[in-house]
Design a protein around this motif. Structure first.
Motif, PDB file in Angstrom:
ATOM      1  N   ASN A 110       0.859  -1.186   0.000  1.00 18.30           N
ATOM      2  CA  ASN A 110       0.000   0.000   0.000  1.00 18.30           C
ATOM      3  C   ASN A 110       0.903   1.247   0.000  1.00 18.30           C
ATOM      4  O   ASN A 110       1.708   1.449   0.912  1.00 18.30           O
ATOM      5  CB  ASN A 110      -0.907  -0.027   1.241  1.00 18.30           C
ATOM      6  CG  ASN A 110      -1.838   1.160   1.274  1.00 18.30           C
ATOM      7  OD1 ASN A 110      -1.397   2.300   1.421  1.00 18.30           O
ATOM      8  ND2 ASN A 110      -3.121   0.908   1.140  1.00 18.30           N
ATOM      9  N   HIS A 111       0.739   2.052  -1.022  1.00 18.60           N
ATOM     10  CA  HIS A 111       1.599   3.226  -1.235  1.00 18.60           C
ATOM     11  C   HIS A 111       1.521   4.221  -0.061  1.00 18.60           C
ATOM     12  O   HIS A 111       2.527   4.838   0.309  1.00 18.60           O
ATOM     13  CB  HIS A 111       1.148   3.884  -2.544  1.00 18.60           C
ATOM     14  CG  HIS A 111       1.838   5.150  -2.868  1.00 18.60           C
ATOM     15  ND1 HIS A 111       3.023   5.209  -3.575  1.00 18.60           N
ATOM     16  CD2 HIS A 111       1.520   6.450  -2.593  1.00 18.60           C
ATOM     17  CE1 HIS A 111       3.382   6.467  -3.702  1.00 18.60           C
ATOM     18  NE2 HIS A 111       2.490   7.244  -3.121  1.00 18.60           N
ATOM     19  N   ILE A 112       0.343   4.355   0.527  1.00 24.48           N
ATOM     20  CA  ILE A 112       0.179   5.330   1.614  1.00 24.48           C
ATOM     21  C   ILE A 112       0.916   4.851   2.868  1.00 24.48           C
ATOM     22  O   ILE A 112       1.610   5.625   3.539  1.00 24.48           O
ATOM     23  CB  ILE A 112      -1.312   5.530   1.920  1.00 24.48           C
ATOM     24  CG1 ILE A 112      -2.007   6.008   0.653  1.00 24.48           C
ATOM     25  CG2 ILE A 112      -1.523   6.519   3.046  1.00 24.48           C
ATOM     26  CD1 ILE A 112      -3.497   6.104   0.788  1.00 24.48           C
ATOM     27  N   ALA A 114       3.433   2.954   2.786  1.00 26.75           N
ATOM     28  CA  ALA A 114       4.864   3.074   2.462  1.00 26.75           C
ATOM     29  C   ALA A 114       5.366   4.496   2.763  1.00 26.75           C
ATOM     30  O   ALA A 114       6.493   4.670   3.233  1.00 26.75           O
ATOM     31  CB  ALA A 114       5.110   2.713   1.003  1.00 26.75           C
ATOM     32  N   HIS A 115       4.518   5.514   2.538  1.00 32.38           N
ATOM     33  CA  HIS A 115       4.934   6.885   2.864  1.00 32.38           C
ATOM     34  C   HIS A 115       5.245   7.010   4.360  1.00 32.38           C
ATOM     35  O   HIS A 115       6.171   7.714   4.758  1.00 32.38           O
ATOM     36  CB  HIS A 115       3.837   7.882   2.489  1.00 32.38           C
ATOM     37  CG  HIS A 115       3.962   8.419   1.090  1.00 32.38           C
ATOM     38  ND1 HIS A 115       5.105   9.009   0.624  1.00 32.38           N
ATOM     39  CD2 HIS A 115       3.078   8.465   0.055  1.00 32.38           C
ATOM     40  CE1 HIS A 115       4.937   9.401  -0.643  1.00 32.38           C
ATOM     41  NE2 HIS A 115       3.712   9.068  -1.007  1.00 32.38           N
ATOM     42  N   LEU A 116       4.456   6.336   5.205  1.00 33.56           N
ATOM     43  CA  LEU A 116       4.743   6.380   6.643  1.00 33.56           C
ATOM     44  C   LEU A 116       5.998   5.571   6.970  1.00 33.56           C
ATOM     45  O   LEU A 116       6.802   5.958   7.820  1.00 33.56           O
ATOM     46  CB  LEU A 116       3.548   5.841   7.448  1.00 33.56           C
ATOM     47  CG  LEU A 116       2.344   6.768   7.496  1.00 33.56           C
ATOM     48  CD1 LEU A 116       1.205   6.118   8.249  1.00 33.56           C
ATOM     49  CD2 LEU A 116       2.723   8.115   8.141  1.00 33.56           C
ATOM     50  N   ILE A 135       0.595  13.039   4.280  1.00 33.54           N
ATOM     51  CA  ILE A 135       0.178  14.282   3.610  1.00 33.54           C
ATOM     52  C   ILE A 135       0.772  14.287   2.206  1.00 33.54           C
ATOM     53  O   ILE A 135       1.937  14.591   2.021  1.00 33.54           O
ATOM     54  CB  ILE A 135       0.615  15.515   4.436  1.00 33.54           C
ATOM     55  CG1 ILE A 135       1.996  15.301   5.077  1.00 33.54           C
ATOM     56  CG2 ILE A 135      -0.410  15.813   5.509  1.00 33.54           C
ATOM     57  CD1 ILE A 135       2.502  16.495   5.874  1.00 33.54           C
ATOM     58  N   SER A 136      -0.066  13.911   1.239  1.00 34.56           N
ATOM     59  CA  SER A 136       0.451  13.820  -0.127  1.00 34.56           C
ATOM     60  C   SER A 136      -0.514  14.482  -1.088  1.00 34.56           C
ATOM     61  O   SER A 136      -1.459  15.170  -0.687  1.00 34.56           O
ATOM     62  CB  SER A 136       0.671  12.346  -0.482  1.00 34.56           C
ATOM     63  OG  SER A 136      -0.571  11.704  -0.618  1.00 34.56           O
ATOM     64  N   GLY A 137      -0.300  14.242  -2.391  1.00 38.93           N
ATOM     65  CA  GLY A 137      -1.170  14.839  -3.397  1.00 38.93           C
ATOM     66  C   GLY A 137      -2.541  14.183  -3.429  1.00 38.93           C
ATOM     67  O   GLY A 137      -3.530  14.806  -3.792  1.00 38.93           O
ATOM     68  N   LEU A 304       8.979  12.577  -1.081  1.00 35.83           N
ATOM     69  CA  LEU A 304       8.168  12.445  -2.295  1.00 35.83           C
ATOM     70  C   LEU A 304       8.165  10.974  -2.706  1.00 35.83           C
ATOM     71  O   LEU A 304       8.872  10.153  -2.119  1.00 35.83           O
ATOM     72  CB  LEU A 304       8.764  13.326  -3.398  1.00 35.83           C
ATOM     73  CG  LEU A 304       8.725  14.820  -3.077  1.00 35.83           C
ATOM     74  CD1 LEU A 304       9.770  15.580  -3.873  1.00 35.83           C
ATOM     75  CD2 LEU A 304       7.347  15.393  -3.358  1.00 35.83           C
ATOM     76  N   ASP A 305       7.355  10.640  -3.738  1.00 35.80           N
ATOM     77  CA  ASP A 305       7.273   9.246  -4.161  1.00 35.80           C
ATOM     78  C   ASP A 305       8.660   8.671  -4.453  1.00 35.80           C
ATOM     79  O   ASP A 305       9.475   9.311  -5.117  1.00 35.80           O
ATOM     80  CB  ASP A 305       6.396   9.140  -5.416  1.00 35.80           C
ATOM     81  CG  ASP A 305       4.924   9.297  -5.068  1.00 35.80           C
ATOM     82  OD1 ASP A 305       4.600   9.339  -3.859  1.00 35.80           O
ATOM     83  OD2 ASP A 305       4.108   9.355  -5.999  1.00 35.80           O
ATOM     84  N   ASN A 306       8.914   7.483  -3.927  1.00 39.04           N
ATOM     85  CA  ASN A 306      10.200   6.803  -4.132  1.00 39.04           C
ATOM     86  C   ASN A 306       9.987   5.309  -3.920  1.00 39.04           C
ATOM     87  O   ASN A 306       8.941   4.895  -3.406  1.00 39.04           O
ATOM     88  CB  ASN A 306      11.236   7.350  -3.139  1.00 39.04           C
ATOM     89  CG  ASN A 306      10.902   6.973  -1.706  1.00 39.04           C
ATOM     90  OD1 ASN A 306      11.294   5.923  -1.221  1.00 39.04           O
ATOM     91  ND2 ASN A 306      10.107   7.809  -1.016  1.00 39.04           N
TER      92      ASN A 306
HETATM   93 ZN    ZN Z   1       2.863   9.249  -2.844  1.00 39.92          ZN
END
Ligand code: ZN
Ligand code: KG4
Length: 342
Positions: A110-112, A114-116, A135-137, A304-306
């Protein structure tokens, strides 16, 4: 364990090789920003075609930078939800093909979350339980975090995401896409006290956010209450609006997150997603958080996305489940786990 991470959920084709969920051997990225700029936002068909064109070269680049061959990879982790369907499909099908041909497992991530995880993997000594703010786009959500791969959503935006609000306000002010960094730059030249906006409020829904009202306040300020005023704003007026909007949006994020920490009696907060790159936000959190509150931010290249965040979380997801995902795995564009608040 060496994990190859693939991120292609939106407009970045990113590949990373991460050891044991923590040590980043390579983290490469092809950004499509230049392709989408003329449209003022991401053009989905162009995004998926571009992923297809560059993804194999990016894999070669990541392996080269990490000085490893494909035969050294133990696991493939790929963003499989949420995102643009065509874009996700390119990453997921690449992951399946690599896993099949190398005879190694793969996991959808899950991309979200992954941000955490980007903030978790950047911490010297992560602390749990904690809260997480994404907090993303596409998302603005709070989570309870009880372990490396254990995320429970507790609230989300009921309309726009904060990054989306930055992008839309930037457009109103005539700034290019993506708007977040442009607003931050312009805000440095403005005075937030000259353009005051009301802090949003969501009634009867704790831990929720709302940004569309704030965006409308900016719209009225720029184009008048009837949205028909054609007056040209001066540079100074634009800078003051950017500063006032940014200050309101960021104060709101900080206040709600600190209230939530207080509610759960937690003292640790992980923050992730593109907007966490904003330096004013980092300062505001530091100013407002009481002594004893631990704030965890993504390290360089991880806001940012990575793909490092995807590979890192993939390690823990696989350790927990000890099995590969099924080749029937289909990407899901919407975030199922947050559907309660959509
Ligand atoms: Zn993202
Ligand atoms: O996490 P991300 O790269 O992609 C998504 O998963 O959405 O976040 C992109 C978002 C965009 O809306 C962009 O305008 C915003 O993050 N952003 C910023 C900053 N840098 C990127 N917003 C405010 N300040 C920034 N410095």
């Amino acid at each position: 364990m060496l994990v190859l991470g693939i991120e292609s959920s939106c407009d970045e084709t990113a590949i990373s090789i991460v050891k044991n969920g923590k040590y980043i051997l390579s983290n490469v990225l092809y950004s499509q920003i230049a392709l989408h700029k003329p449209f003022g936002g991401v053009y989905p068909e162009i995004a998926s075609r571009s992923h297809l064109e560059v993804i194999l070269d990016m894999i070669s680049k990541a392996l080269e930078e990490a000085s490893v061959g494909l035969d050294a990879i133990d696991l493939i982790a790929v963003s499989s939800s949420p995102g643009l369907m065509g874009s996700l499909l390119v990453g997921v099908n690449t992951a399946k093909t690599l896993a099949y041909s190398l005879n190694i497992p793969f996991v959808g991530i899950n991309h979200i979350e992954a941000h955490l995880y980007a903030a978790i993997m950047s911490a010297n000594r992560p602390i749990f339980p904690a809260l997480g703010l994404v907090i993303s786009g596409g998302h603005t959500s709070l989570f309870k975090i009880e372990g490396n791969e254990c995320f429970t959503p507790i609230g989300s935006t009921i309309d726009d995401a904060v990054g989306e609000a930055f992008d839309k306000v930037a457009r109103l002010l005539g700034l290019p896409y993506p708007g977040g960094p442009e607003i931050e730059k312009l805000a440095q030249k403005g005075d937030p006290k000259k353009e005051i906006f009301k802090i949003p409020k969501v009634k009867n829904r704790p831990f929720s956010f709302s940004f569309s009202g704030l965006k409308t306040q900016v719209l009225y300020r720029v184009k008048g209450q009837n949205c028909k005023e054609e007056k040209e704003l001066s540079f100074e007026e634009k800078a003051n609006i950017a500063a006032g909007f940014q200050e309101t949006a960021l104060q709101y994020l900080v206040d709600e997150s600190l209230k939530a920490l207080d509610h759960f009696s937690y003292d640790s907060l992980y923050i992730g997603g593109g907007v966490s790159h904003n330096q004013r936000l980092r300062r505001l959190f530091q100013e407002k958080a009481k002594d004893g509150i631990n704030l965890f931010w993504p390290g360089p290249g991880l806001s940012l996305d990575n793909a490092a965040m995807v590979a890192g979380l993939g390690f823990h997801v696989f350790q927990k489940g000890q099995k590969s995902d099924n080749f029937n795995l289909i990407p899901t564009p919407t975030n199922k786990c947050l559907s309660f608040s959509l």
